[in-house]
Design a protein around this motif. Structure first.
Motif, mmCIF file in Angstrom:
data_model
loop_
_atom_site.group_PDB
_atom_site.id
_atom_site.type_symbol
_atom_site.label_atom_id
_atom_site.label_comp_id
_atom_site.label_asym_id
_atom_site.label_seq_id
_atom_site.Cartn_x
_atom_site.Cartn_y
_atom_site.Cartn_z
ATOM 1 N N ASP A 190 -4.519 -23.915 150.230
ATOM 2 C CA ASP A 190 -5.412 -23.038 151.971
ATOM 3 C C ASP A 190 -6.880 -22.599 151.127
ATOM 4 O O ASP A 190 -6.948 -22.013 150.164
ATOM 5 C CB ASP A 190 -4.021 -22.122 152.203
ATOM 6 N N LEU A 247 -1.241 -12.183 160.951
ATOM 7 C CA LEU A 247 0.325 -12.118 160.225
ATOM 8 C C LEU A 247 0.109 -10.335 160.710
ATOM 9 O O LEU A 247 0.874 -9.628 160.484
ATOM 10 C CB LEU A 247 0.484 -12.093 158.974
ATOM 11 N N GLY A 296 5.284 -20.524 147.720
ATOM 12 C CA GLY A 296 3.896 -20.940 147.817
ATOM 13 C C GLY A 296 3.622 -19.541 148.990
ATOM 14 O O GLY A 296 3.759 -19.516 150.421
ATOM 15 N N CYS A 297 3.380 -18.445 148.441
ATOM 16 C CA CYS A 297 3.822 -17.114 149.312
ATOM 17 C C CYS A 297 2.191 -16.692 150.481
ATOM 18 O O CYS A 297 2.640 -16.096 150.223
ATOM 19 C CB CYS A 297 4.215 -16.201 148.470
ATOM 20 N N GLY A 298 1.101 -17.681 150.410
ATOM 21 C CA GLY A 298 0.553 -17.374 151.055
ATOM 22 C C GLY A 298 -0.292 -16.139 150.326
ATOM 23 O O GLY A 298 -0.423 -15.777 149.536
ATOM 24 N N TYR A 335 4.717 -11.689 153.735
ATOM 25 C CA TYR A 335 6.742 -11.759 154.096
ATOM 26 C C TYR A 335 6.916 -11.283 152.477
ATOM 27 O O TYR A 335 7.885 -10.507 152.295
ATOM 28 C CB TYR A 335 6.867 -12.735 153.643
ATOM 29 N N LEU A 382 3.982 -16.998 144.449
ATOM 30 C CA LEU A 382 3.095 -18.050 143.992
ATOM 31 C C LEU A 382 2.505 -18.687 144.779
ATOM 32 O O LEU A 382 3.489 -18.916 145.932
ATOM 33 C CB LEU A 382 3.653 -19.314 142.193
ATOM 34 N N ILE A 393 -0.848 -21.995 145.038
ATOM 35 C CA ILE A 393 -1.318 -23.390 144.552
ATOM 36 C C ILE A 393 -2.847 -22.370 144.853
ATOM 37 O O ILE A 393 -4.040 -22.501 144.315
ATOM 38 C CB ILE A 393 -1.182 -24.567 145.184
ATOM 39 N N SER A 394 -3.168 -21.911 145.747
ATOM 40 C CA SER A 394 -4.202 -21.130 146.359
ATOM 41 C C SER A 394 -4.962 -20.087 145.675
ATOM 42 O O SER A 394 -4.049 -18.920 146.145
ATOM 43 C CB SER A 394 -4.794 -21.386 147.999
ATOM 44 N N ALA A 408 -0.075 -20.668 140.659
ATOM 45 C CA ALA A 408 0.524 -21.971 140.317
ATOM 46 C C ALA A 408 1.039 -22.775 141.587
ATOM 47 O O ALA A 408 0.623 -22.451 142.611
ATOM 48 C CB ALA A 408 1.968 -21.357 139.569
ATOM 49 N N SER A 409 1.738 -23.935 140.843
ATOM 50 C CA SER A 409 2.343 -25.017 141.702
ATOM 51 C C SER A 409 3.337 -25.381 141.647
ATOM 52 O O SER A 409 3.902 -25.232 140.700
ATOM 53 C CB SER A 409 1.557 -26.437 141.296
ATOM 54 N N ASN A 410 4.591 -25.309 142.809
ATOM 55 C CA ASN A 410 5.661 -25.123 142.719
ATOM 56 C C ASN A 410 5.830 -26.486 141.702
ATOM 57 O O ASN A 410 7.115 -27.108 142.474
ATOM 58 C CB ASN A 410 5.951 -25.776 144.450
ATOM 59 N N ARG A 411 5.206 -27.578 142.070
ATOM 60 C CA ARG A 411 5.269 -28.853 141.392
ATOM 61 C C ARG A 411 5.512 -28.821 140.089
ATOM 62 O O ARG A 411 6.565 -29.172 139.464
ATOM 63 C CB ARG A 411 4.477 -30.173 141.360
ATOM 64 N N ILE A 445 8.836 -20.360 152.487
ATOM 65 C CA ILE A 445 8.654 -20.737 154.253
ATOM 66 C C ILE A 445 7.473 -21.106 154.321
ATOM 67 O O ILE A 445 6.233 -20.777 154.003
ATOM 68 C CB ILE A 445 8.028 -19.013 153.743
ATOM 69 N N PHE A 459 5.894 -25.684 151.222
ATOM 70 C CA PHE A 459 6.157 -27.524 150.318
ATOM 71 C C PHE A 459 7.052 -27.700 149.086
ATOM 72 O O PHE A 459 7.084 -26.852 147.859
ATOM 73 C CB PHE A 459 4.924 -28.112 149.908
HETATM 74 C C1 SAM Z 1 1.395 -23.201 155.828
HETATM 75 S S1 SAM Z 1 0.881 -21.679 154.162
HETATM 76 C C2 SAM Z 1 1.970 -20.519 154.488
HETATM 77 C C3 SAM Z 1 1.988 -20.044 153.773
HETATM 78 C C4 SAM Z 1 3.183 -18.541 154.036
HETATM 79 N N1 SAM Z 1 4.454 -18.695 152.929
HETATM 80 C C5 SAM Z 1 3.607 -17.635 154.715
HETATM 81 O O1 SAM Z 1 4.359 -18.496 156.060
HETATM 82 O O2 SAM Z 1 2.133 -17.105 155.452
HETATM 83 C C6 SAM Z 1 1.409 -22.924 152.605
HETATM 84 C C7 SAM Z 1 1.310 -22.230 151.572
HETATM 85 O O3 SAM Z 1 1.517 -23.272 150.610
HETATM 86 C C8 SAM Z 1 0.801 -23.701 148.967
HETATM 87 N N2 SAM Z 1 0.763 -24.685 148.703
HETATM 88 C C9 SAM Z 1 0.452 -26.171 148.972
HETATM 89 N N3 SAM Z 1 0.416 -26.731 148.293
HETATM 90 C C10 SAM Z 1 0.847 -25.932 146.810
HETATM 91 C C11 SAM Z 1 1.844 -26.391 145.532
HETATM 92 N N4 SAM Z 1 1.817 -27.533 145.418
HETATM 93 N N5 SAM Z 1 2.007 -25.262 144.907
HETATM 94 C C12 SAM Z 1 2.336 -24.547 145.468
HETATM 95 N N6 SAM Z 1 1.969 -23.326 146.565
HETATM 96 C C13 SAM Z 1 1.175 -24.424 147.816
HETATM 97 C C14 SAM Z 1 -1.065 -23.023 150.999
HETATM 98 O O4 SAM Z 1 -1.738 -23.438 149.814
HETATM 99 C C15 SAM Z 1 -0.227 -22.465 151.709
HETATM 100 O O5 SAM Z 1 -0.651 -21.196 151.172
#
Ligand code: SAM
Length: 274
Positions: free
Chosen positions: A49, A61, A92-94, A98, A118, A120-121, A140-143, A158, A161
């Motif tokens: 993001d 939020l 992917g905690c944004g 939460y 964690l 990726i942004s 970090a990345s979920n990958r 949440i 991905f």
């Molecule tokens: C729709 S947002 C949701 C954020 C948070 N979970 C929320 O609901 O407020 C998706 C999030 O996934 C992150 N993201 C995208 N690809 C990712 C990856 N490969 N690994 C970790 N985070 C990732 C984005 O940067 C973004 O913050």
């Protein structure tokens, strides 16, 4: 419990940085987070993001429109906190809404948790790190999750991905994944306004997760109505992918609305190892 993203060795604290036995070193940013995203997992200069999306989500939020979602997550997460210092990752905690709500709920119930978030942004993690010093925030990345294998009791994903092979590897034998996803009528009134047609809803069965030996556990659905004002509507459009896929003309009309009544409809599904 953090691992070097290059060779997977344990990372040990060394003053204000983390180091593995091979000498790979990662500095703690002054805001407290650690960047463990390798170039291989970075598909663009600033993955995930954007700063603008993070700011919009943070403001949206903060108005607690999604608080019932957060309360439901806390209920599920804390009902799994049976052992001391349960390790919970928000993958992917944004900007951390939460996870910081969960931190407060756990504190209220005097439950000991070890929380990690964690994303990726970098922009998202910078915003999250300002919210709590007790949570370990990681870019970090979920990958490639730079956390020891079989160390997590619960992974929250949440509106994210999921990468199930990686998630499974990080879970303890009794570990679980909580998927929080849009259900059939989520934001339906907005979608009806901006798309020429609404595709029939199909819940993802995640065959790849089942192929890995994960099985579905309890599931639940939350549904409620909200009324958004003009600012909240603008923020919602920026923080979701809708703005990129919507019909431009219809989108402009929606931006002119002073308010919009919306359905919030979210599924909560647990996946477990057995
Ligand atoms: C729709 S947002 C949701 C954020 C948070 N979970 C929320 O609901 O407020 C998706 C999030 O996934 C992150 N993201 C995208 N690809 C990712 C990856 N490969 N690994 C970790 N985070 C990732 C984005 O940067 C973004 O913050």
């Amino acid at each position: 419990m953090l691992n070097c993203p290059i060779d997977g060795l344990i990372l040990e604290c060394d003053n204000n940085s983390l180091k593995c036995a091979h000498g790979h070193s990662y500095d703690k940013a002054k805001q407290g987070y650690i960047n463990l995203l390798t170039v291989q997992n970075k598909r663009s200069k600033s993955p995930g993001d954007s700063k603008e999306m993070v700011a919009a989500r943070q403001s949206f939020l903060a108005s607690n429109i999604y608080k019932p979602i957060s309360e439901k997550i806390n209920q599920v997460a804390l009902s799994h906190t049976e052992t001391l210092a349960t390790n919970i990752l928000d993958a992917g905690c944004g900007e951390g809404y939460y996870l910081t709500q969960l931190e407060q709920a756990a504190k209220k119930e005097e439950l000991e948790t070890n929380l990690l978030g964690l994303d990726i942004s970098k922009f998202a993690i910078q915003a999250a790190a300002k919210k709590s010093k007790n949570i370990q925030w990681l870019v970090a990345s979920n990958r490639q999750i730079p956390i020891a294998d079989q160390s997590l009791d619960l992974i929250l994903c949440i509106f994210g991905f999921p990468v199930f092979s990686e998630f499974k590897q990080k879970l303890t034998t009794n570990g679980k994944i909580l998927l929080v996803e849009s259900a059939e009528n989520h934001l339906i009134e907005l979608r009806e306004l901006i798309y020429p047609e609404i595709k029939p809803y199909q819940q993802n069965n995640y065959q790849e997760a089942l192929d890995l030996g994960l099985t579905w556990g309890k599931s639940d659905t939350l549904s409620y109505q909200v009324e958004l004002n003009k600012e909240q509507l603008a923020e919602l459009l920026i923080m979701t992918p809708h703005i990129h896929r919507a019909n431009r003309e219809k989108l402009e009309q929606v931006k002119k609305l002073d308010k919009l009544a919306l359905t919030i409809n979210v599924n909560f599904r647990l996946l477990q190892i057995k």
